[in-house]
Design a protein around this motif. Sequence first.
Motif, PDB file in Angstrom:
ATOM      1  N   ALA A  37      34.141  -4.427 -42.961  1.00  0.00           N
ATOM      2  CA  ALA A  37      34.168  -5.437 -44.040  1.00  0.00           C
ATOM      3  C   ALA A  37      32.949  -5.278 -44.948  1.00  0.00           C
ATOM      4  CB  ALA A  37      34.218  -6.837 -43.439  1.00  0.00           C
ATOM      5  N   MET A  38      31.801  -4.979 -44.358  1.00  0.00           N
ATOM      6  CA  MET A  38      30.582  -4.795 -45.169  1.00  0.00           C
ATOM      7  C   MET A  38      30.726  -3.601 -46.115  1.00  0.00           C
ATOM      8  SD  MET A  38      27.814  -5.439 -42.129  1.00  0.00           S
ATOM      9  CE  MET A  38      26.349  -4.929 -43.023  1.00  0.00           C
ATOM     10  N   ALA A  39      31.216  -2.490 -45.553  1.00  0.00           N
ATOM     11  CA  ALA A  39      31.340  -1.282 -46.376  1.00  0.00           C
ATOM     12  C   ALA A  39      32.400  -1.469 -47.460  1.00  0.00           C
ATOM     13  CB  ALA A  39      31.663  -0.087 -45.487  1.00  0.00           C
TER      14      ALA A  39
ATOM     15  N   VAL B 152      30.223 -11.785 -44.950  1.00  0.00           N
ATOM     16  CA  VAL B 152      31.141 -11.106 -44.023  1.00  0.00           C
ATOM     17  C   VAL B 152      30.515 -10.801 -42.656  1.00  0.00           C
ATOM     18  CG1 VAL B 152      32.608 -10.103 -45.813  1.00  0.00           C
ATOM     19  CG2 VAL B 152      30.603  -8.830 -45.026  1.00  0.00           C
ATOM     20  N   LEU B 153      29.200 -10.957 -42.534  1.00  0.00           N
ATOM     21  CA  LEU B 153      28.578 -10.581 -41.258  1.00  0.00           C
ATOM     22  C   LEU B 153      27.938 -11.759 -40.516  1.00  0.00           C
ATOM     23  CD1 LEU B 153      25.396 -10.575 -42.165  1.00  0.00           C
ATOM     24  CD2 LEU B 153      25.973  -8.340 -43.065  1.00  0.00           C
ATOM     25  N   ASP B 154      28.133 -12.956 -41.047  1.00  0.00           N
ATOM     26  CA  ASP B 154      27.423 -14.111 -40.474  1.00  0.00           C
ATOM     27  C   ASP B 154      27.759 -14.347 -38.999  1.00  0.00           C
ATOM     28  OD1 ASP B 154      26.688 -14.371 -43.106  1.00  0.00           O
ATOM     29  OD2 ASP B 154      27.936 -16.126 -43.493  1.00  0.00           O
TER      30      ASP B 154
ATOM     31  N   PRO C  90      18.923  -1.337 -31.263  1.00  0.00           N
ATOM     32  CA  PRO C  90      18.605  -0.563 -32.472  1.00  0.00           C
ATOM     33  C   PRO C  90      19.294  -1.080 -33.739  1.00  0.00           C
ATOM     34  CG  PRO C  90      20.276   0.587 -31.208  1.00  0.00           C
ATOM     35  CD  PRO C  90      19.999  -0.708 -30.475  1.00  0.00           C
ATOM     36  N   HIS C  91      18.931  -2.260 -34.173  1.00  0.00           N
ATOM     37  CA  HIS C  91      19.434  -2.850 -35.430  1.00  0.00           C
ATOM     38  C   HIS C  91      20.972  -2.808 -35.493  1.00  0.00           C
ATOM     39  CE1 HIS C  91      18.114  -3.781 -39.815  1.00  0.00           C
ATOM     40  NE2 HIS C  91      19.223  -4.429 -39.498  1.00  0.00           N
ATOM     41  N   ILE C  92      21.585  -3.515 -34.541  1.00  0.00           N
ATOM     42  CA  ILE C  92      23.057  -3.488 -34.467  1.00  0.00           C
ATOM     43  C   ILE C  92      23.682  -4.881 -34.530  1.00  0.00           C
ATOM     44  CG2 ILE C  92      23.268  -1.291 -33.215  1.00  0.00           C
ATOM     45  CD1 ILE C  92      23.612  -3.063 -30.614  1.00  0.00           C
TER      46      ILE C  92
ATOM     47  N   ALA D 170      22.601   2.118 -48.029  1.00  0.00           N
ATOM     48  CA  ALA D 170      22.346   1.320 -46.834  1.00  0.00           C
ATOM     49  C   ALA D 170      20.882   0.899 -46.817  1.00  0.00           C
ATOM     50  CB  ALA D 170      22.681   2.136 -45.594  1.00  0.00           C
ATOM     51  N   LEU D 171      20.568   0.049 -45.841  1.00  0.00           N
ATOM     52  CA  LEU D 171      19.196  -0.450 -45.766  1.00  0.00           C
ATOM     53  C   LEU D 171      18.189   0.642 -45.417  1.00  0.00           C
ATOM     54  CD1 LEU D 171      18.790  -0.740 -42.431  1.00  0.00           C
ATOM     55  CD2 LEU D 171      20.227  -2.736 -42.829  1.00  0.00           C
ATOM     56  N   THR D 172      18.702   1.811 -45.056  1.00  0.00           N
ATOM     57  CA  THR D 172      17.816   2.942 -44.767  1.00  0.00           C
ATOM     58  C   THR D 172      17.435   3.705 -46.040  1.00  0.00           C
ATOM     59  OG1 THR D 172      19.826   4.204 -44.329  1.00  0.00           O
ATOM     60  CG2 THR D 172      18.674   3.313 -42.412  1.00  0.00           C
TER      61      THR D 172
ATOM     62  N   ALA E 144      16.192 -10.726 -37.702  1.00  0.00           N
ATOM     63  CA  ALA E 144      15.998 -10.822 -39.153  1.00  0.00           C
ATOM     64  C   ALA E 144      15.682  -9.447 -39.731  1.00  0.00           C
ATOM     65  CB  ALA E 144      14.891 -11.822 -39.442  1.00  0.00           C
ATOM     66  N   ARG E 145      14.438  -9.090 -39.754  1.00  0.00           N
ATOM     67  CA  ARG E 145      14.011  -7.779 -40.254  1.00  0.00           C
ATOM     68  C   ARG E 145      12.718  -7.388 -39.562  1.00  0.00           C
ATOM     69  NH1 ARG E 145      18.048  -6.526 -42.128  1.00  0.00           N
ATOM     70  NH2 ARG E 145      18.618  -5.779 -44.199  1.00  0.00           N
ATOM     71  N   GLY E 146      12.535  -6.094 -39.385  1.00  0.00           N
ATOM     72  CA  GLY E 146      11.256  -5.607 -38.936  1.00  0.00           C
ATOM     73  C   GLY E 146      10.192  -6.035 -39.935  1.00  0.00           C
TER      74      GLY E 146
ATOM     75  N   ILE F 219      25.067  -1.773 -48.455  1.00  0.00           N
ATOM     76  CA  ILE F 219      25.942  -2.189 -47.344  1.00  0.00           C
ATOM     77  C   ILE F 219      25.080  -2.995 -46.377  1.00  0.00           C
ATOM     78  CG2 ILE F 219      27.606  -1.432 -45.603  1.00  0.00           C
ATOM     79  CD1 ILE F 219      27.771   1.265 -47.025  1.00  0.00           C
ATOM     80  N   ALA F 220      24.693  -4.157 -46.783  1.00  0.00           N
ATOM     81  CA  ALA F 220      23.827  -5.040 -45.979  1.00  0.00           C
ATOM     82  C   ALA F 220      23.679  -6.330 -46.756  1.00  0.00           C
ATOM     83  CB  ALA F 220      22.451  -4.416 -45.766  1.00  0.00           C
ATOM     84  N   VAL F 221      23.396  -7.379 -46.026  1.00  0.00           N
ATOM     85  CA  VAL F 221      23.085  -8.629 -46.731  1.00  0.00           C
ATOM     86  C   VAL F 221      21.615  -8.626 -47.152  1.00  0.00           C
ATOM     87  CG1 VAL F 221      22.644  -9.989 -44.625  1.00  0.00           C
ATOM     88  CG2 VAL F 221      23.347 -11.143 -46.724  1.00  0.00           C
ATOM     89  N   GLY F 222      20.740  -8.091 -46.284  1.00  0.00           N
ATOM     90  CA  GLY F 222      19.322  -7.959 -46.643  1.00  0.00           C
ATOM     91  C   GLY F 222      19.187  -6.874 -47.689  1.00  0.00           C
ATOM     92  N   HIS F 223      18.259  -7.067 -48.617  1.00  0.00           N
ATOM     93  CA  HIS F 223      18.146  -6.063 -49.688  1.00  0.00           C
ATOM     94  C   HIS F 223      16.683  -5.745 -49.984  1.00  0.00           C
ATOM     95  CE1 HIS F 223      17.467  -9.566 -52.265  1.00  0.00           C
ATOM     96  NE2 HIS F 223      18.514 -10.099 -51.675  1.00  0.00           N
TER      97      HIS F 223
HETATM   98  C1  GLV Z   1      21.557  -6.018 -41.732  1.00  0.00           C
HETATM   99  O1  GLV Z   1      20.469  -5.969 -41.262  1.00  0.00           O
HETATM  100  C2  GLV Z   1      21.874  -6.587 -43.004  1.00  0.00           C
HETATM  101  O2  GLV Z   1      20.959  -7.003 -43.729  1.00  0.00           O
HETATM  102  O3  GLV Z   1      23.059  -6.634 -43.353  1.00  0.00           O
END
Ligand code: GLV
Length: 325
Positions: A296-298, A99-101, A284-286, A52-54, A237-239, A74-78
């Motif tokens: 769907a992401m997972a 899948v998350l748009d 909180p980043h939801i 995950a992004l964490t 977007a992102r922190g 499990i994220a679009v951001g990488h």
């Molecule tokens: C969420 O922040 C993602 O990048 O999927």
Amino acid sequence: MTHKVVVTRGVFDDVLDRLRAGATVVDNQSDVQLDAGELAARAADADALVCALTDRVDAALLERCPRLKVVANIAVGHNNIDLAACSARRVMATNTPGVLDETTADFAWALMLGAARRVTEAERYLRDGRWTGWQLKQLLGTDVHHATLGIIGMGRIGQAIARRALGFSMQVLYCNRSRLDEATERSLNARWVARDELLAAADFVVLMVPYSPATHHLIGAAELARMKPGAILVNTARGGVVDDRALVEALRQRTIAGAGIDVFEGEPAFDRDFLELDNVVLAPHIASSSVATRRAMAMLAARNALAALAGERPPNLLNPDAFNL
Ligand code: GLV
């Protein structure tokens, strides 16, 4: 020999079942975030990491995981993954685009509407027992309909945000590295402008760019000063894309009217001064967190991992140079 997949965070059971059909799985259903040492210990003999992004995936981690073939985020951001380090070790990296748009666009709108119409502030007022009766000038907000929406980052999610603006009769301005084709611009009623023009003209500025050194503090004190005093900033977007300290000051000084923030610099830590401000809606980043979308992401991450383990090109490969035919 069966492959070993390490899943770093809690996921849906059917995602684990899907992975177990093709591999031995080490899960983390207690969902405690693993620190770098624990992550490396768990992944030391793994063939795949579903993360995950964490989770920070860098050269130091890869060094300790010599069998690793794929890192499926499990994220679009990488921005949590060092792609160059992955490529250098021929580790494929994947993400979960597409899948998350719509779900993320919905949430950007939730923050826009929430901040404009002071929804969370109004709820606090009510819950605190401060409501003694209707007043004409109570909790006056900002109209969203017919306002100007500025979208910085007009990829799939930015466009999904713009599509929703048609229903609110808004004008849409956008900035993006490249201009959309004319037909798409027309269908979204959107105009490509320079960033400064967007900041000066928009009533709502929504950020939807990936995080990178190029977008670090894209919105800082100077940019906030360019915005209209009545404007609202939304960061889905992102922190780190926003200088949070500068935003706290701008909200405090009312340089801008409000903000809706889903992502923070250094999260889950965040600038506690946000909590003192009424003119910000915080989450909180939801943004992608609906049942269907997170599943769907997972699932897509699992599909990417299993494809790579089967020697196939994963559907969402980020570093094609690591694909070893
Ligand atoms: C969420 O922040 C993602 O990048 O999927």
